[in-house]
Motif scaffolding. Structure first.
Motif, PDB file in Angstrom:
ATOM      1  N   ALA A 127     -10.339  -3.536  10.895  1.00 42.21           N
ATOM      2  CA  ALA A 127      -8.881  -3.711  10.900  1.00 42.21           C
ATOM      3  C   ALA A 127      -8.519  -5.184  10.818  1.00 42.21           C
ATOM      4  CB  ALA A 127      -8.280  -3.072  12.143  1.00 42.21           C
TER       5      ALA A 127
ATOM      6  N   ARG B 238      -7.761  -6.724   7.354  1.00 42.64           N
ATOM      7  CA  ARG B 238      -6.650  -6.233   6.528  1.00 42.64           C
ATOM      8  C   ARG B 238      -5.898  -7.382   5.849  1.00 42.64           C
ATOM      9  NH1 ARG B 238      -4.169  -1.010   6.865  1.00 42.64           N
ATOM     10  NH2 ARG B 238      -2.290  -1.026   5.582  1.00 42.64           N
TER      11      ARG B 238
ATOM     12  N   THR C 206      -5.450  -7.919   1.812  1.00 39.11           N
ATOM     13  CA  THR C 206      -4.148  -7.938   1.106  1.00 39.11           C
ATOM     14  C   THR C 206      -3.919  -9.301   0.454  1.00 39.11           C
ATOM     15  OG1 THR C 206      -3.033  -8.448   3.197  1.00 39.11           O
ATOM     16  CG2 THR C 206      -3.072  -6.151   2.520  1.00 39.11           C
TER      17      THR C 206
ATOM     18  N   ILE D 152      -3.589   0.669   0.655  1.00 41.05           N
ATOM     19  CA  ILE D 152      -4.531  -0.191   1.387  1.00 41.05           C
ATOM     20  C   ILE D 152      -5.211   0.596   2.527  1.00 41.05           C
ATOM     21  CG2 ILE D 152      -4.739  -2.267   2.840  1.00 41.05           C
ATOM     22  CD1 ILE D 152      -4.587  -2.861  -0.143  1.00 41.05           C
ATOM     23  N   ASP D 153      -4.489   1.531   3.135  1.00 45.50           N
ATOM     24  CA  ASP D 153      -5.110   2.350   4.188  1.00 45.50           C
ATOM     25  C   ASP D 153      -6.341   3.096   3.668  1.00 45.50           C
ATOM     26  OD1 ASP D 153      -3.351   1.579   6.122  1.00 45.50           O
ATOM     27  OD2 ASP D 153      -2.117   3.407   6.044  1.00 45.50           O
TER      28      ASP D 153
ATOM     29  N   MET E 195      -9.100   0.621   3.176  1.00 47.96           N
ATOM     30  CA  MET E 195      -9.704   0.214   4.454  1.00 47.96           C
ATOM     31  C   MET E 195     -10.670   1.294   4.965  1.00 47.96           C
ATOM     32  SD  MET E 195      -8.514  -2.825   4.835  1.00 47.96           S
ATOM     33  CE  MET E 195      -8.950  -3.320   6.515  1.00 47.96           C
TER      34      MET E 195
END
Lengths: 434, 434
Positions: A8, A11, A15, A403-404, A407
């Protein structure tokens, strides 16, 4: 620090990197990262800058591929490569290719955040020139790294610049002479695995409502790039029993292949067949002429050599039946073949186990498209792939990856690296115990 | 003197005339009788010379058609026209069209040899410009004679010369102004019948082993000259269930029409359907692209308006089903229609009776092609046609009609004229009693 947190924490890196890559390649609509050109080079520069910030060792090979290495405990151990390509089609999307490199760098950062040192070196590879539209040659970067460029490839010209691949490689600091001599930078026997994360280029994950898929194979194919059916040009009033209608034979061929595909779908055996180009002759066709010639291309792909061989026989039988029934003749022309890219079953199982551990719902999915991973598989390197859900297909400006979802894939990649690169799989690097 | 002898005596006239017409039009391979040009004009001159030798009255109309009349007993009686066209396609055969004019002149000579005077005038008509390839307008001569030329026809240009139809007609002594004013030379109500003898343009007679056929009708049609299927261009790896393959939809459409045709064949209802032109887009198709667009033309023909209407509905239903199943959209574009050319049942019956009397085995045959007779039928003139066996189709240099077969057709024509034009069918003009 657990894996979830470490992932996490990346992230923002992810991005920021995607945003910078988009700005680097911006060519509305979409992005253009022309291989061995300024578009691709800007992506290499951006990625290199991040790798340097992460303290990775930077290298290049004769094909100007980029290697960014996180050293492991044993520099003599077989290393793991995580990579994908940094070029794009003209006006393509931002994620096709680049996502695999961004995932590799983010996984490295997560491992660093966890304080994990892998057993072997981990190399993130930014591969050159995967998109065949530019030079009409596929896998230029990966095959160059493996010393497997096809004969004559260095002399082909980029369709827009008209300059040779050799000249373009030299522009980017590569060494066409070394490639011509067949020298390779990567020794397949010294690679433990090649892992590629890539957006899915079809909507299977969207349809299934799952964020990621584990690749079950990269298709091999047989192709007739330039086939022709010969019948007889006749008057529009000719009764059916006298006709030798080449286009109607082509229609029967297409429908028979469609039926064959439905049959394999029903059996759960993945394949695809595509008649991409098909046409009567512009010089002789017309509203009131029974067409005596029909041209077409064919691509048949599957994930198992035995399936491909069976399909090949079925296509021949279909052609034979149509020739007999319709009094036409098929001239199939050159037949091209590509071998199936076998996914390593141990890697696949490890990725499945990882997804189960991490609670990520996955799909088992045959790759709809070809990937650099197939070049590694052809060289004998164990490969694995993770696909990320993506709307609107690829090779267009409308590709859309959340993006989730990315990830989740990156998390699985990180977990895999911790497992596979550790000399002690159940050691302290296990996420549950870290 | 009986009919057989009178007809047989014309064999030399027939062969001489065909030989001269071949020499007039010679343009290896085959003959070219360009309409309203030197090729067609030479044929008119040759035919006119023979008509003059036979003592016929020569006239021309505003469309430069040629009328060669054998006066009957009653100049006010409705006359019979026997005719066909004297033009040809480029490098066509010698018999397509000309055979009908030669038959008319030979029948006149046979009647003269028999000493028969018909009840009404008999006009042999040498029709201009039937072949639509030159001006892209059909039935120019016959429709000009009937005052039914379509709007704008006089302004179209011949594809090779680039000159207008009006200019070409004027070159040949016609009067484009009169045609433009819609004046007609032939008054349908004053015509008893239009009879056309023509080579068959399909091999039905060859297959059946019969020398001649009695026409059961000239097909009407509906046409989509420029239709298009819209789907989605996609990556070659896209699974089947996501595809909207326009070319595959086109193949399904073609096969459905082929199935429809087989169904009608099985019922013995004559029809034909032809997808003469069909193609993916040259700008966007390719070996690895699922085609998102497919273009085609369609010609559906039948001999009964009710059959045509039913076929039209079936085609619509087929399109609807494919659109639903394959997620594509058909854009059919302009729809063209041509009415069925109804054969006069009395004429047809008379020809059948004649053939039986003369011992000529005949086939009942729907015309595979269109003919000037259809223009007369559209004007309300009772029509009949006799087809002559012909190998190798028409519109090519290889058409091959045997003179024996032609003589059989000409014999039937002569018999018919004696019957139909006599005020007393069972009078002394009956062959059995002459």
């Amino acid at each position: 620090m657990d894996l979830d947190t470490a992932v996490a924490d990346q992230r923002e890196l992810v991005t920021t990197l995607f945003d910078q890559l988009r700005r680097d390649g911006l060519d509305e609509p979409g992005v253009t990262r022309d291989p061995y050109g300024s578009g691709e080079q800007r992506a290499h520069d951006t990625v290199t800058a991040i790798a340097q910030r992460l303290g990775l060792r930077i290298e290049h090979d004769a094909a100007a591929n980029l290697y960014m290495t996180l050293p492991g405990r044993d520099p003599t151990a077989k290393r793991v490569i995580v990579g994908s390509h940094l070029d794009s089609v003209p006006h393509g999307g931002n994620f096709d290719g680049a996502a695999g490199v961004v995932a590799g760098l983010a996984a490295v950062a997560a491992l660093q955040r966890l304080g994990v040192t892998l057993a072997c070196d981990l190399t993130v590879m930014g591969i050159r020139a995967e998109e065949s539209i530019w030079f009409q040659v596929s896998y230029i970067g990966s095959r160059g790294a493996l010393g497997m460029l096809p004969d004559g490839a260095l002399d082909v010209r980029r369709i827009d610049t008209g300059r040779t691949l050799a000249d373009h490689i030299a522009d980017c600091g590569g060494d066409p002479g070394a490639l011509r001599a067949g020298r390779r930078f990567l020794e397949p026997a010294q690679l433990q695995a090649y892992i590629e994360l890539h957006i899915e280029q079809a909507p299977s994950l969207v349809a299934a409502g799952r964020p990621i898929a584990i690749c079950t194979g990269i298709p091999g194919n047989f192709r007739y790039p330039d086939a022709r059916i010969e019948g007889s040009h006749d008057h529009v009033g000719l009764p059916r029993r006298f006709r030798r209608d080449a286009a109607m034979a082509g229609a029967e061929f297409a429908m028979a292949l469609d039926g064959l595909w439905q049959e394999y779908d029903a059996k759960g055996v993945p394949m695809a067949c595509t008649i991409g180009r098909s046409h009567t002759d512009a010089a002789s066709h017309g509203l009131t002429i029974v067409p005596g010639a029909f041209n077409f291309s064919l691509d048949v792909r599957a994930y198992d050599e035995a399936v491909l061989a069976a399909l090949d026989r079925r296509v021949d039988a279909i052609i034979g039946g149509i020739e007999q029934r319709r009094g036409v003749r098929f001239h199939c022309g050159t037949k091209a073949r590509a071998a199936v890219g076998q996914v390593d079953q141990t890697i696949k199982l490890a990725l499945e186990n990882g997804a189960a551990r991490l609670g990520i719902p996955v799909l088992q999915l045959g790759s709809p498209a070809s990937h650099d991973a197939a070049a590694f598989a052809a060289a004998g390197v164990p490969i694995g792939m993770i696909f990320i859900r993506n709307e609107n297909g690829s090779h267009n400006p409308h590709e859309a990856m959340e993006i989730d979802d990315f990830m989740a894939g990156m998390s699985l990649l990180t977990w895999y690296l911790m497992q596979q690169s550790s000399t002690h799989p159940q050691s302290s690097t296990h996420p549950q115990s870290s």
